[in-house]
Design a protein around this motif. Structure first.
Motif, mmCIF file in Angstrom:
data_model
loop_
_atom_site.group_PDB
_atom_site.id
_atom_site.type_symbol
_atom_site.label_atom_id
_atom_site.label_comp_id
_atom_site.label_asym_id
_atom_site.label_seq_id
_atom_site.Cartn_x
_atom_site.Cartn_y
_atom_site.Cartn_z
ATOM 1 N N ALA A 98 -1.425 -1.769 13.517
ATOM 2 C CA ALA A 98 -0.274 -2.585 12.909
ATOM 3 C C ALA A 98 -0.275 -3.101 11.621
ATOM 4 O O ALA A 98 -1.381 -3.172 10.842
ATOM 5 N N PHE A 99 0.790 -3.529 11.167
ATOM 6 C CA PHE A 99 1.021 -4.030 9.875
ATOM 7 C C PHE A 99 1.471 -5.532 9.762
ATOM 8 O O PHE A 99 2.313 -5.884 10.677
ATOM 9 N N ALA A 100 1.179 -6.036 8.629
ATOM 10 C CA ALA A 100 1.725 -7.332 8.336
ATOM 11 C C ALA A 100 2.823 -7.206 7.242
ATOM 12 O O ALA A 100 2.276 -6.475 6.207
ATOM 13 N N ILE A 101 3.589 -7.953 7.238
ATOM 14 C CA ILE A 101 4.600 -7.818 6.076
ATOM 15 C C ILE A 101 5.202 -9.087 5.498
ATOM 16 O O ILE A 101 5.693 -9.946 6.577
ATOM 17 N N GLY A 102 4.958 -9.747 4.498
ATOM 18 C CA GLY A 102 5.268 -11.166 4.067
ATOM 19 C C GLY A 102 5.127 -11.392 2.496
ATOM 20 O O GLY A 102 4.555 -10.146 1.837
ATOM 21 N N ALA A 153 14.469 -23.039 8.472
ATOM 22 C CA ALA A 153 13.704 -24.460 8.639
ATOM 23 C C ALA A 153 12.393 -24.753 8.758
ATOM 24 O O ALA A 153 11.658 -25.426 8.374
ATOM 25 N N CYS A 154 11.554 -23.518 8.786
ATOM 26 C CA CYS A 154 10.220 -23.268 8.669
ATOM 27 C C CYS A 154 9.717 -23.614 7.216
ATOM 28 O O CYS A 154 8.902 -24.390 6.805
ATOM 29 N N ARG A 195 10.435 -16.168 2.082
ATOM 30 C CA ARG A 195 9.210 -16.744 1.461
ATOM 31 C C ARG A 195 8.475 -17.372 2.925
ATOM 32 O O ARG A 195 7.354 -17.616 2.455
ATOM 33 N N ALA A 196 8.933 -17.687 3.849
ATOM 34 C CA ALA A 196 8.211 -18.497 4.971
ATOM 35 C C ALA A 196 7.876 -17.486 6.176
ATOM 36 O O ALA A 196 7.778 -17.991 7.270
ATOM 37 N N VAL A 197 8.184 -16.064 6.217
ATOM 38 C CA VAL A 197 7.938 -15.320 7.146
ATOM 39 C C VAL A 197 6.717 -14.373 7.070
ATOM 40 O O VAL A 197 6.848 -13.479 6.021
ATOM 41 N N LEU A 198 5.956 -14.146 7.935
ATOM 42 C CA LEU A 198 5.168 -13.211 8.060
ATOM 43 C C LEU A 198 5.327 -12.249 9.278
ATOM 44 O O LEU A 198 5.232 -12.542 10.326
ATOM 45 N N HIS A 199 6.001 -10.942 8.990
ATOM 46 C CA HIS A 199 6.277 -10.055 10.007
ATOM 47 C C HIS A 199 5.247 -9.379 10.673
ATOM 48 O O HIS A 199 4.215 -8.937 9.906
ATOM 49 N N LEU A 200 5.062 -9.284 11.823
ATOM 50 C CA LEU A 200 3.933 -8.602 12.417
ATOM 51 C C LEU A 200 4.702 -7.215 13.000
ATOM 52 O O LEU A 200 5.531 -7.465 14.096
ATOM 53 N N ARG A 201 4.262 -6.032 12.691
ATOM 54 C CA ARG A 201 4.982 -4.801 13.216
ATOM 55 C C ARG A 201 3.812 -3.789 13.589
ATOM 56 O O ARG A 201 3.060 -3.127 12.997
ATOM 57 N N SER A 202 3.713 -3.968 14.957
ATOM 58 C CA SER A 202 2.703 -3.190 15.835
ATOM 59 C C SER A 202 3.161 -1.921 15.912
ATOM 60 O O SER A 202 4.406 -1.420 16.040
#
Length: 269
Positions: A218-222, A167-168, A198-205
């Motif tokens: 923390a990491f960002a994955i996208g 939806a995003c 393609r529309a998700v930025l994951h945050l992984r602390s």
């Protein structure tokens, strides 16, 4: 919560012995992480590109290095995402109740935040129906969601998250998916929950399951274009040498084994 006051500083008589507002692994960091931080060099500038932790995460999570950013805690990533994507007048949707820094970061960019209260103890399809309807109706620039939810700790299925992400994508929005507590779920989704979307930025602390609140890691994955946008607005050298060393050690076999063993014990207690 999650903060010492003037009575709890080093040398003072402890007032709080157990702080239940700090949602960390009660067994503490893996020993391999402590050893790695002790060996780090405080007299050298940290690598501004964070190559070692990004390489370790790429191996551990099976994603290309250019889809990864490493930052001084997930909060830095939340702010970076807002600085990169928001302009005054933009709209942000938040799956509520939620971590307060989502709305604060958006407000600093001049965006308006709309909390969308999700029903508790209902199926995922019902939980996100209102959120998906609001995405289509309002056309937000960013959507914040935590999986598991915070503070309820409610698990969210991958299929429901996929529908939210789709939806995003349709609306031209970016879903910022906070996976800080994933390791504590009965059935973790894994990192990243929606690889390659393609529309998700994951945050992984690494703060919660590895008990590294004082280190900030923390990491960002996208998608690479999203990671590039985040990197352009970040403060240089924000991720310290100790934090980078801690992340590399945390994502080792020994680090993961510690988390798996202690999380099982925590769930049993």
């Amino acid at each position: 919560g999650g903060r010492l006051d003037e009575n709890d500083v080093a040398g003072a008589t402890p007032v709080v012995r157990y702080d239940f507002s700090v949602c960390l692994n009660a067994f503490g960091p893996p020993p391999v992480v402590i050893d790695a931080m002790r060996r780090s060099r405080p007299d050298e500038y940290p690598d501004p590109y964070c190559r070692a932790p990004r390489a370790a995460a790429a191996v551990r999570w099976g994603r290309p290095v250019d889809e990864l950013a490493f930052c001084a805690g997930a909060t830095e990533l939340m702010y970076a995402a807002c600085f990169a994507y928001l302009r005054p007048g933009d709209r942000v949707l938040v799956d509520a109740p939620a971590f307060g820094e989502y709305a604060r970061a958006a407000a600093l960019c001049g965006a308006s935040t709309q909390p969308v209260d999700a029903p508790v103890d209902v199926g995922d399809g019902v939980r996100f129906r209102t959120m998906i309807d609001e995405i289509g109706r309002t056309g937000p620039r960013l959507v914040f969601c935590a999986a598991p939810s915070s503070p309820f700790g409610e698990a969210i299925g991958r299929d429901a998250l996929g529908e939210l992400a789709d939806a995003c994508a349709t609306a031209g929005a970016l879903l910022v998916l906070d996976q800080a507590y994933d390791a504590f779920a009965a059935v973790p989704l894994g990192t990243p929950a929606l690889p390659g979307h393609r529309a998700v930025l994951h945050l992984r602390s690494l703060t919660k399951d590895y008990a590294l609140a004082g280190v900030r890691a923390a990491f960002a994955i996208g998608p690479t274009d999203v990671i590039d946008a985040v990197e352009r607005v970040r403060v240089p050298w924000a991720a310290s040498s100790a934090a980078q060393a801690a992340a590399v050690a945390a994502l080792s076999d020994d680090g993961d084994a510690h988390v798996m063993r202690t999380v099982i014990a925590l769930r049993g207690e």
